[in-house]
Design an enzyme around this catalytic site. Structure first.
Site, PDB file in Angstrom:
ATOM      1  N   GLU A   6       0.747  -1.697  -0.280  1.00  0.00           N
ATOM      2  CA  GLU A   6      -0.003   0.092   0.373  1.00  0.00           C
ATOM      3  C   GLU A   6       1.230   1.189   0.117  1.00  0.00           C
ATOM      4  O   GLU A   6       0.207   2.219   0.056  1.00  0.00           O
ATOM      5  CB  GLU A   6      -0.815   0.235   0.926  1.00  0.00           C
ATOM      6  CG  GLU A   6      -1.815  -1.208   1.327  1.00  0.00           C
ATOM      7  CD  GLU A   6      -3.727  -1.090   0.127  1.00  0.00           C
ATOM      8  OE1 GLU A   6      -3.210  -0.699  -0.053  1.00  0.00           O
ATOM      9  OE2 GLU A   6      -3.355  -2.481   0.040  1.00  0.00           O
ATOM     10  N   ASP A  92     -12.964  -1.322  -4.431  1.00  0.00           N
ATOM     11  CA  ASP A  92     -13.685  -2.312  -3.844  1.00  0.00           C
ATOM     12  C   ASP A  92     -13.901  -4.033  -4.977  1.00  0.00           C
ATOM     13  O   ASP A  92     -13.946  -5.195  -4.684  1.00  0.00           O
ATOM     14  CB  ASP A  92     -15.260  -2.169  -4.171  1.00  0.00           C
ATOM     15  CG  ASP A  92     -15.763  -1.028  -3.012  1.00  0.00           C
ATOM     16  OD1 ASP A  92     -14.630  -0.299  -2.134  1.00  0.00           O
ATOM     17  OD2 ASP A  92     -16.795  -0.504  -2.916  1.00  0.00           O
ATOM     18  N   ASP A 166     -15.459  -7.739  -1.422  1.00  0.00           N
ATOM     19  CA  ASP A 166     -15.735  -7.484  -1.987  1.00  0.00           C
ATOM     20  C   ASP A 166     -13.758  -7.084  -2.178  1.00  0.00           C
ATOM     21  O   ASP A 166     -12.975  -7.171  -1.154  1.00  0.00           O
ATOM     22  CB  ASP A 166     -15.496  -5.926  -1.502  1.00  0.00           C
ATOM     23  CG  ASP A 166     -17.139  -5.210  -2.065  1.00  0.00           C
ATOM     24  OD1 ASP A 166     -17.530  -6.873  -2.884  1.00  0.00           O
ATOM     25  OD2 ASP A 166     -17.968  -5.128  -1.553  1.00  0.00           O
ATOM     26  N   HIS A 214     -15.732  -3.403   4.679  1.00  0.00           N
ATOM     27  CA  HIS A 214     -14.452  -2.726   4.344  1.00  0.00           C
ATOM     28  C   HIS A 214     -13.595  -2.419   5.331  1.00  0.00           C
ATOM     29  O   HIS A 214     -13.867  -1.676   6.517  1.00  0.00           O
ATOM     30  CB  HIS A 214     -14.216  -1.969   2.485  1.00  0.00           C
ATOM     31  CG  HIS A 214     -15.197  -1.793   2.195  1.00  0.00           C
ATOM     32  ND1 HIS A 214     -16.078  -0.688   1.053  1.00  0.00           N
ATOM     33  CD2 HIS A 214     -15.267  -3.348   1.300  1.00  0.00           C
ATOM     34  CE1 HIS A 214     -16.378  -1.801   0.012  1.00  0.00           C
ATOM     35  NE2 HIS A 214     -16.508  -2.882   0.440  1.00  0.00           N
ATOM     36  N   ASP A 216     -10.439  -0.721   5.185  1.00  0.00           N
ATOM     37  CA  ASP A 216      -9.698   0.773   5.036  1.00  0.00           C
ATOM     38  C   ASP A 216     -10.668   1.922   5.955  1.00  0.00           C
ATOM     39  O   ASP A 216      -9.765   3.044   5.578  1.00  0.00           O
ATOM     40  CB  ASP A 216      -9.092   0.848   3.326  1.00  0.00           C
ATOM     41  CG  ASP A 216      -9.878   0.992   2.952  1.00  0.00           C
ATOM     42  OD1 ASP A 216     -11.526   0.798   2.733  1.00  0.00           O
ATOM     43  OD2 ASP A 216     -10.030   0.780   1.456  1.00  0.00           O
ATOM     44  N   ASN A 274      -9.235   6.617   5.452  1.00  0.00           N
ATOM     45  CA  ASN A 274      -9.103   6.171   3.979  1.00  0.00           C
ATOM     46  C   ASN A 274      -8.193   6.679   3.545  1.00  0.00           C
ATOM     47  O   ASN A 274      -8.636   7.762   2.169  1.00  0.00           O
ATOM     48  CB  ASN A 274     -10.472   6.239   3.475  1.00  0.00           C
ATOM     49  CG  ASN A 274     -10.982   5.316   2.370  1.00  0.00           C
ATOM     50  OD1 ASN A 274     -11.148   5.785   1.308  1.00  0.00           O
ATOM     51  ND2 ASN A 274     -10.781   3.327   2.792  1.00  0.00           N
ATOM     52  N   HIS A 319      -8.396   6.078  -0.353  1.00  0.00           N
ATOM     53  CA  HIS A 319      -7.687   4.244  -0.341  1.00  0.00           C
ATOM     54  C   HIS A 319      -9.071   4.152  -1.359  1.00  0.00           C
ATOM     55  O   HIS A 319      -8.539   2.740  -2.490  1.00  0.00           O
ATOM     56  CB  HIS A 319      -8.083   4.149   0.847  1.00  0.00           C
ATOM     57  CG  HIS A 319      -6.907   2.779   0.170  1.00  0.00           C
ATOM     58  ND1 HIS A 319      -7.551   1.449   0.732  1.00  0.00           N
ATOM     59  CD2 HIS A 319      -5.571   2.132   0.501  1.00  0.00           C
ATOM     60  CE1 HIS A 319      -6.866   0.874   0.576  1.00  0.00           C
ATOM     61  NE2 HIS A 319      -5.770   1.080   0.005  1.00  0.00           N
ATOM     62  N   CYS A 320      -9.972   4.125  -1.094  1.00  0.00           N
ATOM     63  CA  CYS A 320     -11.399   3.216  -2.366  1.00  0.00           C
ATOM     64  C   CYS A 320     -11.354   4.329  -3.017  1.00  0.00           C
ATOM     65  O   CYS A 320     -11.598   2.946  -3.944  1.00  0.00           O
ATOM     66  CB  CYS A 320     -12.710   3.821  -1.407  1.00  0.00           C
ATOM     67  SG  CYS A 320     -12.986   2.665   0.765  1.00  0.00           S
TER      68      CYS A 320
HETATM   69  N1  NVA Z   1     -17.495   1.436   5.796  1.00  0.00           N
HETATM   70  C1  NVA Z   1     -16.621   1.753   6.484  1.00  0.00           C
HETATM   71  C2  NVA Z   1     -15.908   2.874   5.686  1.00  0.00           C
HETATM   72  C3  NVA Z   1     -15.028   1.891   3.941  1.00  0.00           C
HETATM   73  C4  NVA Z   1     -14.343   3.030   3.386  1.00  0.00           C
HETATM   74  C5  NVA Z   1     -17.234   2.892   7.307  1.00  0.00           C
HETATM   75  O1  NVA Z   1     -18.230   2.938   7.504  1.00  0.00           O
HETATM   76  O2  NVA Z   1     -15.933   3.391   8.243  1.00  0.00           O
END
Ligand code: NVA
Length: 330
Positions: A6, A92, A166, A214, A216, A274, A319-320
């Site tokens: 990363e 994703d 994902d 996710h 991150d 992120n 990041h996403c």
């Molecule tokens: N679903 C995660 C964000 C992912 C980038 C959250 O709500 O913390």
């Protein structure tokens, strides 16, 4: 060489697009994977995102792309503009492991064909780089989804009838790969990943930390041996897989203000962490996360503060909205 962590110096990246972003009609996959925390179906808004969201998100993605291009980095954008869900978060959809590209077996039915928008990047690279593209077959039958998860974060949305995840459930540190087991990635997915990547990689399932989507906004890497952890989900390094227990930690500070468009919220305020590394010396941070940036700077890493106004609305910050395709590895 294609990317395998990363943080090494970035050479080539995909940046997403908000064009055509929409929330599809509610089906069992969307209800369980994205909205298990929502009690009443009727409160879930579907259809196109508001024009303002799409316009401002695209402005910010354009700014991000221009900044990366100004550093000499090759930036690709999605080649299709009619998503069933969106092309905002390529993270994703596709994961790069040096010489293996995974078109992720994403659990949402509406995202089954999303990789097509990013495929051109890899088609163009095939004449100069040596890699395989894996596209696992996923049925996405009703048996993949556990409806008991609605209203109960201790029951995950996915069963283990087939691998499904994902790509953003994964974060890479060269040969060690960390895989969040959550609503957007089942344990069968971690096992499948280990099998296809083989014994030169170790896939570490990360369990019981965060049930939703996710990894991150829970763990972010800055360089070998230095990570950002979310203190609301992780109390101590000892709950993490062994290789991470010896890493230094920046505990993410309380997030600076991140607005979301009324009635559209795809992420918690912890999308603040992120972040996306351009190199071990430079990381992109959302412009309101000044405290986080200061902590990162203390480790002799520069931060570039940029806007990404719909990180919460659309569910992704730097990041996403990127996939690092090539980095220069030492
Ligand atoms: N679903 C995660 C964000 C992912 C980038 C959250 O709500 O913390």
């Amino acid at each position: 060489m294609l990317s395998k962590n990363e943080w090494d110096p970035l050479k080539h990246v995909i940046v997403g697009s908000a064009t055509g972003a929409q929330i599809p009609k509610l089906d069992i996959s969307l209800r369980t994977v994205n909205y298990s925390h929502v009690k009443d179906d009727k409160t879930i808004v579907t259809g196109s995102y508001p024009d303002l969201v799409i316009r401002e998100a695209n402005e910010d993605l354009e700014k991000l792309s221009s900044f990366l291009i100004s550093l000499g980095i090759t930036v690709d954008r999605p080649s299709l503009h009619d998503p069933e869900y969106y092309h905002y978060c390529p993270r994703d959809t596709v994961c790069v492991f040096e010489n293996t590209i995974i078109n992720a077996p994403m659990p949402l039915r509406a995202r089954a064909g999303e990789y097509r928008a990013f495929a051109r990047t890899f088609e163009n690279l095939q004449s100069t780089e040596n890699f395989n593209i894996l596209t696992p077959v996923v049925q996405r039958n009703d048996s993949l989804y556990n409806q008991q998860c609605v209203g109960n974060k201790d029951i995950l949305a996915l069963t283990d009838v087939e691998p499904s995840f994902d790509a953003a459930n994964i974060i890479r540190a060269n040969d060690d790969i960390f895989y969040l087991v959550s609503n957007s990635g089942n344990l069968a997915g971690a096992r499948w990943l280990q099998e296809v990547l083989g014994s030169s990689y170790r896939v570490w399932p990360v369990e019981n930390l965060y049930s939703y989507m996710h990894i991150d906004s829970t763990i972010s890497f800055l360089k070998e041996g230095l990570m950002v952890l979310n203190p609301s989900r992780i109390k101590d390094k000892s709950v993490l897989p062994k290789p991470l227990q010896s890493w230094d930690v920046i505990w993410a500070p309380d997030p600076g203000d991140i607005w979301h468009y009324p009635n559209y919220c795809n992420s918690s305020k912890w999308v603040s962490m992120n972040i996306f590394s351009v190199s071990p010396e430079l990381v992109l941070v959302e412009e309101n996360q000044v405290e986080l940036a200061k902590l990162i700077n203390q480790h002799k890493i520069e931060t570039k503060l940029l806007p990404i106004r719909h990180a919460r609305t659309l569910g992704g910050s730097f990041h996403c909205v990127t996939v690092d395709v090539k980095r220069t590895h030492c």
